[in-house]
Design a protein around this motif. Structure first.
Motif, PDB file in Angstrom:
ATOM      1  N   UNK A 106      34.373  45.889  41.519  1.00 23.00           N
ATOM      2  CA  UNK A 106      33.036  45.354  41.293  1.00 23.00           C
ATOM      3  C   UNK A 106      33.146  43.850  41.078  1.00 23.00           C
ATOM      4  N   UNK A 107      32.167  43.109  41.541  1.00 25.41           N
ATOM      5  CA  UNK A 107      32.098  41.654  41.327  1.00 25.41           C
ATOM      6  C   UNK A 107      30.952  41.435  40.335  1.00 25.41           C
ATOM      7  N   UNK A 108      31.278  41.218  39.071  1.00 27.09           N
ATOM      8  CA  UNK A 108      30.284  41.090  38.008  1.00 27.09           C
ATOM      9  C   UNK A 108      29.492  39.796  38.177  1.00 27.09           C
ATOM     10  N   UNK A 109      28.183  39.959  38.382  1.00 27.05           N
ATOM     11  CA  UNK A 109      27.297  38.815  38.538  1.00 27.05           C
ATOM     12  C   UNK A 109      27.666  37.922  39.705  1.00 27.05           C
ATOM     13  N   UNK A 110      28.440  38.461  40.644  1.00 22.47           N
ATOM     14  CA  UNK A 110      28.891  37.668  41.773  1.00 22.47           C
ATOM     15  C   UNK A 110      29.911  36.606  41.383  1.00 22.47           C
ATOM     16  N   UNK A 111      30.440  36.680  40.153  1.00 24.44           N
ATOM     17  CA  UNK A 111      31.311  35.625  39.621  1.00 24.44           C
ATOM     18  C   UNK A 111      32.781  36.022  39.492  1.00 24.44           C
ATOM     19  N   UNK A 112      33.058  37.214  38.977  1.00 23.88           N
ATOM     20  CA  UNK A 112      34.451  37.612  38.769  1.00 23.88           C
ATOM     21  C   UNK A 112      34.600  39.103  39.053  1.00 23.88           C
ATOM     22  N   UNK A 113      35.774  39.452  39.561  1.00 24.60           N
ATOM     23  CA  UNK A 113      36.037  40.831  39.933  1.00 24.60           C
ATOM     24  C   UNK A 113      36.660  41.626  38.801  1.00 24.60           C
ATOM     25  N   UNK A 114      36.402  42.929  38.822  1.00 24.73           N
ATOM     26  CA  UNK A 114      37.029  43.886  37.911  1.00 24.73           C
ATOM     27  C   UNK A 114      37.258  45.178  38.686  1.00 24.73           C
ATOM     28  N   UNK A 115      38.216  45.954  38.242  1.00 27.33           N
ATOM     29  CA  UNK A 115      38.343  47.324  38.726  1.00 27.33           C
ATOM     30  C   UNK A 115      37.721  48.191  37.648  1.00 27.33           C
ATOM     31  N   UNK A 116      36.600  48.788  37.984  1.00 21.71           N
ATOM     32  CA  UNK A 116      35.866  49.641  37.049  1.00 21.71           C
ATOM     33  C   UNK A 116      36.447  51.050  37.132  1.00 21.71           C
ATOM     34  N   UNK A 117      36.930  51.553  35.999  1.00 18.75           N
ATOM     35  CA  UNK A 117      37.537  52.884  35.938  1.00 18.75           C
ATOM     36  C   UNK A 117      36.744  53.729  34.952  1.00 18.75           C
ATOM     37  N   UNK A 118      36.543  54.992  35.299  1.00 18.24           N
ATOM     38  CA  UNK A 118      35.790  55.922  34.444  1.00 18.24           C
ATOM     39  C   UNK A 118      36.733  57.004  33.918  1.00 18.24           C
ATOM     40  N   UNK A 119      37.246  56.790  32.698  1.00 17.50           N
ATOM     41  CA  UNK A 119      38.125  57.758  32.039  1.00 17.50           C
ATOM     42  C   UNK A 119      37.301  59.005  31.723  1.00 17.50           C
ATOM     43  N   UNK A 124      33.839  54.043  30.481  1.00 17.00           N
ATOM     44  CA  UNK A 124      34.117  52.962  31.415  1.00 17.00           C
ATOM     45  C   UNK A 124      35.050  51.929  30.803  1.00 17.00           C
ATOM     46  N   UNK A 125      36.061  51.524  31.592  1.00 15.57           N
ATOM     47  CA  UNK A 125      36.896  50.376  31.241  1.00 15.57           C
ATOM     48  C   UNK A 125      36.963  49.477  32.473  1.00 15.57           C
ATOM     49  N   UNK A 126      37.290  48.216  32.250  1.00 11.54           N
ATOM     50  CA  UNK A 126      37.465  47.271  33.337  1.00 11.54           C
ATOM     51  C   UNK A 126      38.897  46.755  33.283  1.00 11.54           C
ATOM     52  N   UNK A 127      39.580  46.817  34.422  1.00 13.16           N
ATOM     53  CA  UNK A 127      40.955  46.339  34.501  1.00 13.16           C
ATOM     54  C   UNK A 127      40.957  45.110  35.407  1.00 13.16           C
ATOM     55  N   UNK A 128      41.576  44.023  34.919  1.00 13.14           N
ATOM     56  CA  UNK A 128      41.600  42.770  35.655  1.00 13.14           C
ATOM     57  C   UNK A 128      43.027  42.409  36.040  1.00 13.14           C
ATOM     58  N   UNK A 129      43.257  42.301  37.349  1.00 15.07           N
ATOM     59  CA  UNK A 129      44.547  41.838  37.861  1.00 15.07           C
ATOM     60  C   UNK A 129      44.664  40.331  37.584  1.00 15.07           C
ATOM     61  N   UNK A 130      45.806  39.746  37.911  1.00 16.77           N
ATOM     62  CA  UNK A 130      46.023  38.318  37.652  1.00 16.77           C
ATOM     63  C   UNK A 130      44.937  37.455  38.293  1.00 16.77           C
ATOM     64  N   UNK A 131      44.593  37.724  39.557  1.00 11.99           N
ATOM     65  CA  UNK A 131      43.549  36.948  40.230  1.00 11.99           C
ATOM     66  C   UNK A 131      42.199  37.124  39.535  1.00 11.99           C
ATOM     67  N   UNK A 132      41.866  38.344  39.169  1.00 15.09           N
ATOM     68  CA  UNK A 132      40.598  38.614  38.486  1.00 15.09           C
ATOM     69  C   UNK A 132      40.548  37.937  37.120  1.00 15.09           C
ATOM     70  N   UNK A 133      41.687  37.887  36.440  1.00 18.36           N
ATOM     71  CA  UNK A 133      41.748  37.218  35.135  1.00 18.36           C
ATOM     72  C   UNK A 133      41.426  35.738  35.277  1.00 18.36           C
ATOM     73  N   UNK A 135      39.551  34.346  37.621  1.00 15.35           N
ATOM     74  CA  UNK A 135      38.106  34.263  37.879  1.00 15.35           C
ATOM     75  C   UNK A 135      37.322  34.402  36.579  1.00 15.35           C
ATOM     76  N   UNK A 136      37.701  35.393  35.782  1.00 11.86           N
ATOM     77  CA  UNK A 136      37.012  35.656  34.512  1.00 11.86           C
ATOM     78  C   UNK A 136      37.104  34.440  33.588  1.00 11.86           C
TER      79      UNK A 136
END
Length: 159
Positions: A106-119, A124-133, A135-136
């Motif tokens: 998901x691209x939150x607000x068109x600004x930064x990416x997250x991997x949205x996971x549903x345990x 819901x949790x959001x996992x951010x890889x190095x690139x996503x971090x 951006x955030x």
């Protein structure tokens, strides 16, 4: 710095182990809150952890330490968090698939990416890889948030 947070899960041990895997850390039992509670330590061993309680655990204020009691086992709630990982996105998707958890980019607000996971299909949790971090961190600052609010960006909650 946020030192720890807590969530509920159907299988706290399994969830803590998976979160520790994503973090490169270790999962350990967490008996102070109640039998069946676990925690996932970050691999940096800097005290950062996620406590995972059995679904339905409620913390109750007492004259001493808070205690955990089991109450209504809700499935969905507003609690979520974003966590960093050193793993590649493909590995995160593979872990989620192995656990039977839905995961999507998901691209939150068109600004930064997250991997949205549903345990368990409900936490819901959001996992951010190095690139996503990166951006955030470039996006989520007090200055940027204040600018967004002045521009009238808040959206109403869904009914």
């Amino acid at each position: 710095m946020l030192f720890h947070l807590s969530i509920e899960a159907d299988d706290p041990k399994r969830v803590a182990e998976v979160l520790a895997e994503i973090w490169g850390g270790k999962a350990l039992p967490f008996p102070p809150v109640g039998v069946g509670s676990w925690m996932a330590f970050h691999g940096a061993d800097n005290g950062t952890m996620i406590e995972v309680y059995p679904r339905g655990t409620m913390l109750t204020e007492t004259g001493a330490d808070a205690v955990g009691t089991i109450g209504e086992k809700r499935r969905n709630n507003a609690t979520h968090f974003a966590m960093s990982t050193d793993l590649a996105a493909e590995r995160i998707y593979a872990i989620a698939e192995r656990e039977g958890w839905n995961a999507k980019y998901c691209k939150r607000g068109g600004k930064f990416g997250v991997i949205e996971i549903w345990i368990d299909g409900c936490q819901m949790i959001e996992v951010l890889t190095a690139e996503m971090q990166r951006e955030y961190l470039d996006c989520v600052t007090v200055e940027n948030w204040t600018r967004m609010l002045k521009a009238g960006a808040p959206q109403p909650l869904a009914a």
